[in-house]
Design a protein around this motif. Sequence first.
Motif, PDB file in Angstrom:
ATOM      1  N   ASP A   1      15.814  35.807   7.029  1.00  0.00           N
ATOM      2  CA  ASP A   1      16.462  36.241   5.788  1.00  0.00           C
ATOM      3  C   ASP A   1      15.493  36.088   4.615  1.00  0.00           C
ATOM      4  N   GLN A   2      15.419  37.108   3.752  1.00  0.00           N
ATOM      5  CA  GLN A   2      14.473  37.095   2.646  1.00  0.00           C
ATOM      6  C   GLN A   2      14.737  35.943   1.693  1.00  0.00           C
ATOM      7  N   MET A   3      16.022  35.689   1.422  1.00  0.00           N
ATOM      8  CA  MET A   3      16.359  34.577   0.528  1.00  0.00           C
ATOM      9  C   MET A   3      15.908  33.246   1.134  1.00  0.00           C
ATOM     10  N   ALA A   4      16.057  33.110   2.465  1.00  0.00           N
ATOM     11  CA  ALA A   4      15.625  31.877   3.135  1.00  0.00           C
ATOM     12  C   ALA A   4      14.134  31.669   2.961  1.00  0.00           C
ATOM     13  N   LYS A   5      13.353  32.729   3.113  1.00  0.00           N
ATOM     14  CA  LYS A   5      11.912  32.615   2.951  1.00  0.00           C
ATOM     15  C   LYS A   5      11.536  32.172   1.544  1.00  0.00           C
ATOM     16  N   GLU A   6      12.215  32.720   0.561  1.00  0.00           N
ATOM     17  CA  GLU A   6      11.935  32.343  -0.832  1.00  0.00           C
ATOM     18  C   GLU A   6      12.301  30.884  -1.091  1.00  0.00           C
ATOM     19  N   LEU A   7      13.430  30.445  -0.498  1.00  0.00           N
ATOM     20  CA  LEU A   7      13.849  29.044  -0.676  1.00  0.00           C
ATOM     21  C   LEU A   7      12.872  28.082  -0.015  1.00  0.00           C
ATOM     22  N   ILE A   8      12.379  28.441   1.160  1.00  0.00           N
ATOM     23  CA  ILE A   8      11.404  27.580   1.855  1.00  0.00           C
ATOM     24  C   ILE A   8      10.165  27.390   0.988  1.00  0.00           C
ATOM     25  N   LYS A   9       9.679  28.485   0.422  1.00  0.00           N
ATOM     26  CA  LYS A   9       8.497  28.411  -0.437  1.00  0.00           C
ATOM     27  C   LYS A   9       8.772  27.546  -1.661  1.00  0.00           C
ATOM     28  N   LYS A  10       9.950  27.730  -2.263  1.00  0.00           N
ATOM     29  CA  LYS A  10      10.311  26.974  -3.464  1.00  0.00           C
ATOM     30  C   LYS A  10      10.409  25.477  -3.164  1.00  0.00           C
ATOM     31  N   ILE A  11      11.062  25.135  -2.045  1.00  0.00           N
ATOM     32  CA  ILE A  11      11.242  23.721  -1.690  1.00  0.00           C
ATOM     33  C   ILE A  11       9.908  23.054  -1.406  1.00  0.00           C
ATOM     34  N   ASN A  12       9.037  23.745  -0.693  1.00  0.00           N
ATOM     35  CA  ASN A  12       7.750  23.142  -0.338  1.00  0.00           C
ATOM     36  C   ASN A  12       6.866  22.879  -1.548  1.00  0.00           C
ATOM     37  N   ASN A  13       7.166  23.499  -2.682  1.00  0.00           N
ATOM     38  CA  ASN A  13       6.388  23.270  -3.905  1.00  0.00           C
ATOM     39  C   ASN A  13       6.984  22.185  -4.797  1.00  0.00           C
ATOM     40  N   THR A  14       8.099  21.575  -4.380  1.00  0.00           N
ATOM     41  CA  THR A  14       8.685  20.493  -5.177  1.00  0.00           C
ATOM     42  C   THR A  14       7.878  19.210  -4.976  1.00  0.00           C
ATOM     43  N   PRO A  15       7.844  18.310  -5.988  1.00  0.00           N
ATOM     44  CA  PRO A  15       7.119  17.034  -5.832  1.00  0.00           C
ATOM     45  C   PRO A  15       7.618  16.222  -4.640  1.00  0.00           C
ATOM     46  N   THR A  16       8.921  16.297  -4.390  1.00  0.00           N
ATOM     47  CA  THR A  16       9.473  15.517  -3.272  1.00  0.00           C
ATOM     48  C   THR A  16       8.898  15.983  -1.948  1.00  0.00           C
ATOM     49  N   MET A  17       8.863  17.321  -1.744  1.00  0.00           N
ATOM     50  CA  MET A  17       8.357  17.836  -0.483  1.00  0.00           C
ATOM     51  C   MET A  17       6.851  17.681  -0.374  1.00  0.00           C
ATOM     52  N   ILE A  18       6.170  17.774  -1.504  1.00  0.00           N
ATOM     53  CA  ILE A  18       4.728  17.516  -1.472  1.00  0.00           C
ATOM     54  C   ILE A  18       4.478  16.097  -0.966  1.00  0.00           C
ATOM     55  N   SER A  19       5.327  15.172  -1.462  1.00  0.00           N
ATOM     56  CA  SER A  19       5.223  13.780  -1.012  1.00  0.00           C
ATOM     57  C   SER A  19       5.572  13.655   0.469  1.00  0.00           C
ATOM     58  N   LEU A  20       6.657  14.325   0.886  1.00  0.00           N
ATOM     59  CA  LEU A  20       7.059  14.249   2.292  1.00  0.00           C
ATOM     60  C   LEU A  20       6.007  14.860   3.202  1.00  0.00           C
ATOM     61  N   ASN A  21       5.441  15.983   2.780  1.00  0.00           N
ATOM     62  CA  ASN A  21       4.389  16.593   3.588  1.00  0.00           C
ATOM     63  C   ASN A  21       3.175  15.677   3.676  1.00  0.00           C
ATOM     64  N   GLY A  22       2.866  15.018   2.552  1.00  0.00           N
ATOM     65  CA  GLY A  22       1.779  14.045   2.578  1.00  0.00           C
ATOM     66  C   GLY A  22       2.084  12.913   3.545  1.00  0.00           C
ATOM     67  N   TYR A  23       3.353  12.470   3.548  1.00  0.00           N
ATOM     68  CA  TYR A  23       3.782  11.420   4.485  1.00  0.00           C
ATOM     69  C   TYR A  23       3.587  11.890   5.925  1.00  0.00           C
ATOM     70  N   HIS A  24       4.100  13.077   6.239  1.00  0.00           N
ATOM     71  CA  HIS A  24       4.019  13.568   7.613  1.00  0.00           C
ATOM     72  C   HIS A  24       2.577  13.786   8.044  1.00  0.00           C
ATOM     73  N   ASN A  25       1.754  14.268   7.148  1.00  0.00           N
ATOM     74  CA  ASN A  25       0.340  14.455   7.486  1.00  0.00           C
ATOM     75  C   ASN A  25      -0.343  13.123   7.774  1.00  0.00           C
ATOM     76  N   SER A  26      -0.008  12.105   6.967  1.00  0.00           N
ATOM     77  CA  SER A  26      -0.596  10.779   7.181  1.00  0.00           C
ATOM     78  C   SER A  26      -0.125  10.181   8.496  1.00  0.00           C
ATOM     79  N   ILE A  27       1.161  10.377   8.798  1.00  0.00           N
ATOM     80  CA  ILE A  27       1.698   9.867  10.068  1.00  0.00           C
ATOM     81  C   ILE A  27       0.998  10.542  11.240  1.00  0.00           C
ATOM     82  N   ALA A  28       0.836  11.859  11.157  1.00  0.00           N
ATOM     83  CA  ALA A  28       0.175  12.590  12.242  1.00  0.00           C
ATOM     84  C   ALA A  28      -1.263  12.104  12.427  1.00  0.00           C
TER      85      ALA A  28
END
Length: 539
Positions: free
Chosen positions: A174-201
């Motif tokens: 869904d196009q709206m889903a794709k836009e939401l995924i992009k928006k969420i991944n640019n939030t400070p919270t998700m940047i932090s979570l992605n940093g967490y997951h990358n460090s764990i990996a």
Amino acid sequence: MNKILLTLLLLLQLSFSFAQTNRFDDLKQNIEKKIKSNLWDDVLLMATDLIIEDATKGDGYYFTALAFYKLGDESNTNKYIAKAKSLADESLLAKIKVLEQTRSSVAEVQTLVKNAIDFELSKNKKASANTWYQAWQYDKYKIEYALNAVSHFIDLKDYEMALKVLNQPEVYQDQMAKELIKKINNTPTMISLNGYHNSIAEGDDKLRNKKFEQAKIAFEEALKFKPYDQYATSKKNDVIEEIEWEKASNSNYVEDSEKYADRYPNGKYINRANDRIKLSYISIAKTAFKEANESQIVEFHNRYLKRFPTDNGVQKIRDLLLDYYYSNGLNRFSNKDWENAKSKFQAFLNIKNTGEQAGKCRQLIRRCEWKINQRSASFLMYTYDSQSPIGVSIGDINKNRTGYYLNLKMNPEIYKRIGVLYKIDDAGNHDRPGSVIRTGEVERANISLSGGVTFKIIYPLWGYFGGGVGYYPVYEKANTYYSSGKFWEEDWLRNTDKSKFEIFPEAGVKLKLSNTLVLKYGIMYRNDMIHQFGLGFQL
């Protein structure tokens, strides 16, 4: 010529069949694309084309039933499901089963949707999000349910849950889903979570490759993003344990292995650490034995015993210590160093008091004591005097300082009259019911406690002096009568005028015989001189 015509007709028919098959597959793919885009009117039209293309297959009827279901036409849904079933292969039957299960859960979905809306109206976003998500789980064709849930998860800043829904295959296109995924991944919270997951990996990868220091850094980095995360904390602790064990296993100092064992009593390498510690203790004790280093033998014997009290290996290091005490004691005995010889033999007996060598140690201790010629002792003694034939005494007689003694004495009457309830005085006043007439029979009881100090006069004679306090009750027998004058019973009453507490002094001597007996003679004064005797055993 006929053969050529037949061949051409066959080729023409095969070409037509192949083209028909290709067109059928292309229609199916296009229908599935329309389904993902929720274009159900288009699905209905194209499903009709699919039926026309090959009416012997159930796929067109299935897609028609699905479209009617999504458009809310229950009658035609039932009609086309029945047709699809009659022509379905195993794969298509599985799809029809899913559709039927979805239809059977319609009532439940409707209830969930109603509840989700009610939660929205009451501004309970968390409950609404969870309920929309639950409704979507029942009917994954309803992308709008999933997106409703996602919108609330975003409001709640539960981005991980929002992404979990958006990344589902049914939603992701869904196009709206794709836009939401992009928006969420640019939030400070998700940047932090992605940093967490990358460090764990990274940490997990370094740990697998035994790069422990780098793994520790990676897990510490993950904890900067999520300070109280259990997984990162657990992994960091695992890495630290690996580092500690690596240090211990490469060290020549037993203290490093002890440090690991103390820190990780149930650790991954605890058995190997304990084996290293045991071997080190025994090796150090053997070296200490050769160097006659008593303190070090004792230290590592005690460390072994404390850390591994039930281990069979403790006997090895204990035998070294016993051999040291025994051989050193014999050497000192031959050099007439009686005190130190005795201490070594006694140290042997403190560890082992059975066997031939233990018997020899006891024998040599007695000879040392004989040579030393004096010995302190504690004693337990039976004491007697004319007023108190029952008595016990404990204490000690020390060769270099004062000691103590304690006496407890009594006569049998104290037991016989322990249950006397009533009192009488010399004037005849009493608290006994009825009339009381004395018979003249009297019993005197006593119990006393005394104590004092013992002091050496000349070996083996000790003196003692002290004092004590005693209770001396007097009981009188009486006949008792009812108020009518009829005899009631005989009874004993305690005379309160004659019963009293008294303090008395005492003194005497104690004679120590060998290392076994202690005799006592003394006097105490209570209205008169009273001789005291005693016989006891040294302890």
